[in-house]
Design an enzyme around this catalytic site. Structure first.
Site, mmCIF file in Angstrom:
data_model
loop_
_atom_site.group_PDB
_atom_site.id
_atom_site.type_symbol
_atom_site.label_atom_id
_atom_site.label_comp_id
_atom_site.label_asym_id
_atom_site.label_seq_id
_atom_site.Cartn_x
_atom_site.Cartn_y
_atom_site.Cartn_z
ATOM 1 N N GLU A 88 4.891 41.171 56.957
ATOM 2 C CA GLU A 88 5.322 42.407 56.285
ATOM 3 C C GLU A 88 6.577 42.200 55.432
ATOM 4 O OE1 GLU A 88 5.508 45.836 58.805
ATOM 5 O OE2 GLU A 88 3.431 45.637 59.432
ATOM 6 N N GLY A 89 6.666 41.068 54.761
ATOM 7 C CA GLY A 89 7.772 40.795 53.841
ATOM 8 C C GLY A 89 8.697 39.726 54.387
#
Length: 168
Positions: free
Chosen positions: A149-150
């Site tokens: 997620e990043g």
């Protein structure tokens, strides 16, 4: 939601943890465990009830994250994307203040779990690095959190941009 948290706690400790070696060897969550997660509504626990979710609040999501954190990240990642996509709503519709605290919290937590896992390997010496030990698995799994997620680098760019907005 306390009942859901307690049920997740039991599922993780009684069904998932005892089968972590199997999950690692097969690189898959066993079908019976997956079915239990589906039946519990874990594939949409952050979605609003009107969209067939459990409607977990951010506080409840964090409580469940603690329970999921007790076992292999492979288990949470099985349904994490469904719930993680809800983060897109925060990005697209959340206030600037909410977005800043989200970006920053993800970066801090992923970096801290990596430092803790690295220290655990250091404490256990060569045995901490041996494949098949709990410490080695934690060390390997912790790396995933800095990507999922990043990446940490992307999170730093987002936080930096947010900080620079006020400098203009």
């Amino acid at each position: 939601m306390k009942a859901v948290r307690d049920a997740v706690r039991r599922l993780v400790r009684e069904d998932v943890v005892p089968r972590e070696d199997e999950i690692e060897e097969t690189d898959a969550i066993p079908d019976d465990v997956r079915r239990k997660a589906v039946d519990m509504g874990l594939f949409g626990y952050t979605l609003p009830e009107e969209h067939s979710g459990l409607g977990a609040t951010l506080y409840e999501d964090v409580q469940l994250a603690f329970e999921f954190g007790y076992t292999t990240p492979a288990f949470r990642s099985m349904f994490g994307t469904n719930n993680g996509i809800a983060g897109k709503v925060l990005v697209n519709a959340g206030t600037e203040e909410q977005q800043k605290h989200w970006s920053a919290a993800k970066l801090f937590c992923s970096e801290m779990v990596s430092k803790a896992a690295d220290l655990a390997v250091q404490i256990h010496g060569g045995m901490g690095y041996m494949r098949g030990t709990v410490v080695e698995r934690c060390f390997r799994d912790a790396r995933l959190f800095r990507i999922y997620e990043g990446t940490s680098e992307i999170q730093k760019l987002i936080i930096g941009r947010a900080l620079l907005k006020g400098v203009k």
